[in-house]
Write an enzyme that holds these catalytic residues in place. Structure first.
Site, PDB file in Angstrom:
ATOM      1  N   THR A 118       0.725  -1.177   0.196  1.00  0.00           N
ATOM      2  CA  THR A 118       0.031   0.034   0.152  1.00  0.00           C
ATOM      3  C   THR A 118       0.758   1.401  -0.015  1.00  0.00           C
ATOM      4  OG1 THR A 118      -1.634   1.368   1.403  1.00  0.00           O
ATOM      5  CG2 THR A 118       0.004  -0.422   2.252  1.00  0.00           C
ATOM      6  N   TYR A 142      -1.315  -0.225  10.419  1.00  0.00           N
ATOM      7  CA  TYR A 142      -1.655  -0.754   9.224  1.00  0.00           C
ATOM      8  C   TYR A 142      -0.592  -0.601   8.166  1.00  0.00           C
ATOM      9  CZ  TYR A 142      -3.571  -1.277   4.416  1.00  0.00           C
ATOM     10  OH  TYR A 142      -3.913  -1.951   3.028  1.00  0.00           O
TER      11      TYR A 142
END
Ligand SMILES: NC(=O)c1ccc[n+]([C@@H]2O[C@H](COP(=O)([O-])OP(=O)(O)OC[C@H]3O[C@@H](n4cnc5c(N)ncnc54)[C@H](O)[C@@H]3O)[C@@H](O)[C@H]2O)c1
Length: 326
Positions: A118, A142
């Site tokens: 990501t 995350y």
């Protein structure tokens, strides 16, 4: 015919990618615990195992029994604020999940691996384009859970020869042209999903989470990529690895951004609905602007996105949301 294990194949991006793989002549086996995925997103031609990727034994037995040639690893928890309140859950599911999947690959002798990373690994990307050499500095658990996973994947190349393509996705949105696949995600924190929910009346209003960012209109700028272009990048990554390609880390975005306000106005335009929008506080861990430099993926994978159009992305997401009864 090459056979691929798709972890998280009942999810939003996993279902589109499964479809693209099958359309491109791959056989697909899915493992998913259905924690945030949905049976209705499972491709009818894919074989499904319900299981958790933190269980290396189960994954290894599937890899061996199904004679798998490569893995695409999507299975993860993806909600940034949740990762801040439940870091152990996120590191266990995302990072330990990768360790266990790599152990299974080692045991079964599977050496081709595509990983969902990501743009969150870059943290606050400043207002310039970020390339793969931009220093990583995640702003939340995350992002860290994914960055640690990247390192693990790179390190095991020495241990058992795993070749990998790590794809750093920017902001994924939209739905398949066929209208068979799209985003269902409950309590989604994705802007386009939320705006579509407001447009179809599933929310009475929506909030812009901060309008004092260091961007031209004060709202966050992101690089929105159509989910079917992202799915195509996975097919290209697998073909590249199957042809003997070396390990790579590649940004996957269009190379230009849109602000929160621009996205909301586009959803209002394609839906024809002037839903209520209020300004709320910033979310912890959000960056001003993150836009990809995609030179490398275009060169190495010959990736040629076909849906680089914000209106098309928003329209497909809106059409999907209108039909969605879950
Ligand atoms: N959606 C985005 O904008 C975006 C951006 C960057 C990266 N990603 C990455 O893409 C991947 C897929 O995201 P998505 O948007 O499709 O999310 P999603 O929640 O729709 O899909 C994740 C899937 O993985 C499954 N899963 C989760 N934990 C599992 C486990 N331990 N064992 C087995 N299955 C498990 C879920 O049930 C779900 O089907 C994730 O790795 C995410 O980090 C997504």
């Amino acid at each position: 015919m090459k056979k691929i294990l798709v972890t998280g194949g009942a999810g939003y991006i996993g279902s589109h990618t499964t479809n693209a793989l099958i359309e491109n002549g791959f056989e697909v086996v899915i493992i998913d615990d259905l924690s945030t995925g949905f049976e209705c997103l499972l491709h009818p031609k894919a074989k499904f195992y319900r299981g958790c990727v933190t269980d290396a034994e189960t994954t290894a037995s599937i890899l061996t029994k199904e004679n798998i040639d490569g893995v695409i690893h999507f299975a993860a928890k993806i909600v940034v604020p949740e990762s801040i309140s439940q870091p152990l859950n996120y590191y266990n599911n995302n990072t330990v999940g990768v360790i266990r999947t790599l152990e299974a690959c080692k045991k079964a002798g599977v050496k081709k691996f595509v990983f969902s990373s990501t743009a969150a690994v870059y943290g606050n990307g400043s207002n310039a384009l970020v390339n793969e050499s931009t220093p990583t500095a995640p702003l939340n658990p995350y992002g860290f859970s994914k960055l640690m996973s990247e390192q693990l994947i790179k390190d095991v190349e020495v241990e058992f020869g795993l070749k990998s393509v790590i794809l750093r996705y920017f902001n994924v949105a939209g739905a398949s042209q066929s209208k068979k696949y799209g985003q269902i995600t409950k309590n989604a924190s994705h802007l386009i999903k939320i705006a579509c929910e407001a447009a179809v009346g599933k929310r009475s209003e929506m909030f812009i989470t901060g309008d004092d960012y260091n961007t031209p209109d004060g709202t966050g700028v992101r690089d929105y990529i159509h989910v079917e272009d992202l799915a195509d990048a996975h097919v290209a990554a697998l073909n590249y690895l199957m042809a003997g390609g070396d390990s790579q880390t590649l940004n996957c975005g269009y190379g230009h951004g849109a602000s929160v306000k621009e996205v909301i106005n586009t959803i209002k335009k394609v839906s024809g609905v002037d839903f209520k929008v209020s300004i709320g506080p910033r979310r912890v861990g959000d960056a001003d602007s993150i836009v990809s430099d995609n030179t490398k993926i275009k060169k190495i994978l010959n990736w040629n996105p076909k849906r680089d159009n914000l209106e098309l992305i928003c329209r497909s997401a809106y059409e999907w949301e209108k039909e969605l009864n879950l």
